[in-house]
Design an enzyme around this catalytic site. Structure first.
Site, PDB file in Angstrom:
ATOM      1  N   GLU A  56       0.802  -1.225   0.000  1.00 23.00           N
ATOM      2  CA  GLU A  56       0.000   0.000   0.000  1.00 23.00           C
ATOM      3  C   GLU A  56       0.837   1.279   0.000  1.00 23.00           C
ATOM      4  O   GLU A  56       0.797   2.065   0.975  1.00 23.00           O
ATOM      5  CB  GLU A  56      -0.977  -0.006   1.187  1.00 23.00           C
ATOM      6  CG  GLU A  56      -1.900  -1.213   1.199  1.00 23.00           C
ATOM      7  CD  GLU A  56      -2.925  -1.189   2.336  1.00 23.00           C
ATOM      8  OE1 GLU A  56      -2.876  -0.268   3.161  1.00 23.00           O
ATOM      9  OE2 GLU A  56      -3.781  -2.090   2.374  1.00 23.00           O
ATOM     10  N   GLU A 111      -5.542  -8.781   0.586  1.00 24.37           N
ATOM     11  CA  GLU A 111      -6.194  -8.455   1.865  1.00 24.37           C
ATOM     12  C   GLU A 111      -7.673  -8.215   1.616  1.00 24.37           C
ATOM     13  O   GLU A 111      -8.044  -7.493   0.677  1.00 24.37           O
ATOM     14  CB  GLU A 111      -5.635  -7.171   2.504  1.00 24.37           C
ATOM     15  CG  GLU A 111      -4.300  -7.317   3.161  1.00 24.37           C
ATOM     16  CD  GLU A 111      -3.832  -6.019   3.817  1.00 24.37           C
ATOM     17  OE1 GLU A 111      -4.674  -5.190   4.233  1.00 24.37           O
ATOM     18  OE2 GLU A 111      -2.605  -5.850   3.895  1.00 24.37           O
TER      19      GLU A 111
HETATM   20  O1  IFM Z   1      -4.493  -3.363   9.028  1.00 25.16           O
HETATM   21  C1  IFM Z   1      -4.402  -2.842   7.754  1.00 25.16           C
HETATM   22  C2  IFM Z   1      -3.224  -3.427   7.012  1.00 25.16           C
HETATM   23  O2  IFM Z   1      -2.028  -3.239   7.701  1.00 25.16           O
HETATM   24  C3  IFM Z   1      -3.082  -2.776   5.652  1.00 25.16           C
HETATM   25  N1  IFM Z   1      -4.331  -2.821   4.929  1.00 25.16           N
HETATM   26  C4  IFM Z   1      -5.527  -2.405   5.608  1.00 25.16           C
HETATM   27  C5  IFM Z   1      -5.644  -3.114   6.945  1.00 25.16           C
HETATM   28  C6  IFM Z   1      -6.923  -2.674   7.668  1.00 25.16           C
HETATM   29  O3  IFM Z   1      -6.897  -1.302   7.896  1.00 25.16           O
END
Ligand code: IFM
Length: 452
Positions: free
Chosen positions: A176, A356
């Site tokens: 990210e 994710e």
């Molecule tokens: O916890 C985070 C993760 O570290 C990165 N992506 C989003 C998740 C939820 O906010």
């Protein structure tokens, strides 16, 4: 629990090929704890947590899930779920305390044991190099805003790959970059807590540049695992058909999606965003864009929700479909299909993973159980959305739940629970939630349909 068709594990399992990758994800800072053990030095997040008011519940990650000491039991939990893969990150200040100079053998020993522990359990390791915890020693030399950090990252990538690379299935450079750049350097709500838009844009450029340079260095050293990057992406929609709303939504799509996808997959920054940035546009040296566009083996997509913009800014998610998680994010599974299909339409994609996906809810442990029906439904409906994208031809190869464990949710602290396994922070007791049981049943159904 209210059932809908998408929640039937057998029916859902039939929609995926047997070789599809299923996993759970975590990151070092959010679970490891042991922040001052065995030679680990501060990361920018350790320092940020000490700033009064930076973390909503005033917690920090000094202990977090104590995974540094409990990793074996945690890997047993991963194995019991029946997933094929585990996604985790290396804490850079654990293996190279200052981010330059000496390596820390004890830090590498931990990841050695972790990777071997995964392989012994039949789990494929998916390693991320940078999940936000930059060594503070590098921040003191300018952090990601300094071009020198790009080269320090490439050295770090090469050393991790040399020691662990032959045992990995995938290696991700950055998790990210948008969040690290914009939340860390423009809004300042994440570490290192800076508020300068021009710096944020330069940070994003350096993250992308270091990604491309690392890919080239790792391939040159003969690393054979798949290499890629993970982006947080959302469909960005207009609040209405009004031209002013549509223009704002298009610009926000440029900032979130095209600012990263265009250089990575087309070798250029989007003109409309460049124009809007004016004097804040990044300093790009000759050759940078070619390096950033180095081909990837995969793209990871982290998806949680959509964004809706009108001329006045982001629309409050509570005014949309009305279903929101504990983070205040709208539950919008269809957005995952829309996003993946749009990426497939607009770019020539490598393999794609949903790296994710998950939700925070205010779970309660009652009589030793956590009945997290809302999370179970969230995950099932997003797996269904993944199946829809696969059926539409998106080159999808896997899906991973965020997260294995409740953990340190950055500026929200320990109060927001994303895990499919509950963590009692006082005792460090782990309790798989109903969502973990549903995921395990789904994965059993996957195996049964593969064997049939
Ligand atoms: O916890 C985070 C993760 O570290 C990165 N992506 C989003 C998740 C939820 O906010």
């Amino acid at each position: 629990m209210e059932q809908d068709a998408s929640m039937d594990p057998q029916a859902l399992a039939r929609r995926f090929p047997s070789h599809f990758v299923w996993g759970v994800a975590t990151s070092a800072f959010q679970i490891e704890g042991a922040t001052h053990e065995d030679g680990r030095a501060d990361s920018i997040w350790d320092v940020f947590c000490r700033q009064p008011g930076a973390i909503a519940d005033a917690s920090n990650a000094d202990l977090a899930c104590d995974h540094y000491h409990r990793w074996q039991g945690d890997l047993d939990l991963v194995q019991q779920l029946g997933v094929s893969d585990y996604r985790f990150s290396v804490s850079w200040p654990r293996v190279q305390p200052l981010g330059h100079g000496a390596w820390n053998p004890k830090g590498f020993d931990f990841y050695d044991r972790l990777v071997d522990g995964l392989l012994q359990r039949g789990l494929a390791p998916n390693l991320t190099l940078n999940h936000w915890d930059l060594p503070q020693g590098l921040q003191e030399r300018g952090g990601w805003a300094s071009r020198d950090t790009v080269h320090r990252f490439v050295d770090y990538a090469a050393e991790v790959a040399r020691r662990l690379g032959s045992r990995l299935r995938t290696l991700t450079t950055h998790n990210e970059p948008f969040v690290q750049a914009v939340l860390g350097h423009e809004s300042g709500i994440f570490a290192p807590g800076i508020r300068q838009r021009g710096m944020a844009i330069q940070v994003a450029h350096h993250l992308l540049l270091s990604h491309g340079l690392a890919l080239r260095a790792l391939r040159a050293q003969g690393l054979e695992c798949d290499l890629g990057i993970v982006l947080n992406l959302s469909p960005v929609q207009s609040a209405s058909d009004d031209e002013v709303d549509r223009a704002r939504a298009r610009l926000e799509d440029g900032r979130l999606v095209r600012w990263f996808m265009d250089p990575l997959f087309r070798g250029c920054y989007p003109d409309d965003v460049l124009h809007e940035l004016g004097a804040d546009a990044p300093r790009v040296e000759q050759g940078d864009l070619g390096i950033i566009a180095t081909p990837n083996d995969f793209l990871g997509v982290n998806y949680y929700s959509r964004s809706v913009f009108g001329a006045a800014g982001a629309v409050d998610p509570r005014q949309l479909s009305g279903q929101i998680t504990d983070m205040g994010w709208e539950i919008y599974p269809r957005g995952l299909t829309e996003l993946l299909c749009r990426l497939h339409r607009d770019y020539t994609l490598p393999d794609v993973y949903v790296t994710e996906n998950g939700a925070a809810f205010p779970d309660q442990l009652v009589d030793g159980r956590v009945q997290d029906a809302a999370r179970t439904r969230y995950i099932a409906r997003h797996i269904e959305a993944t199946a829809d994208a696969l059926a539409a031809g998106v080159p999808l190869k896997g899906y991973m739940v965020w997260s294995l464990l409740d953990n340190f949710e950055w500026a929200s602290g320990l109060a927001k629970r994303f895990g499919i396994v509950h963590v009692d922070y006082a005792t460090q007791r782990r309790t798989p939630k109903a969502s973990a049981k549903w995921y395990r049943d789904f994965l059993l159904a996957m195996r049964a349909s593969a064997a049939a």
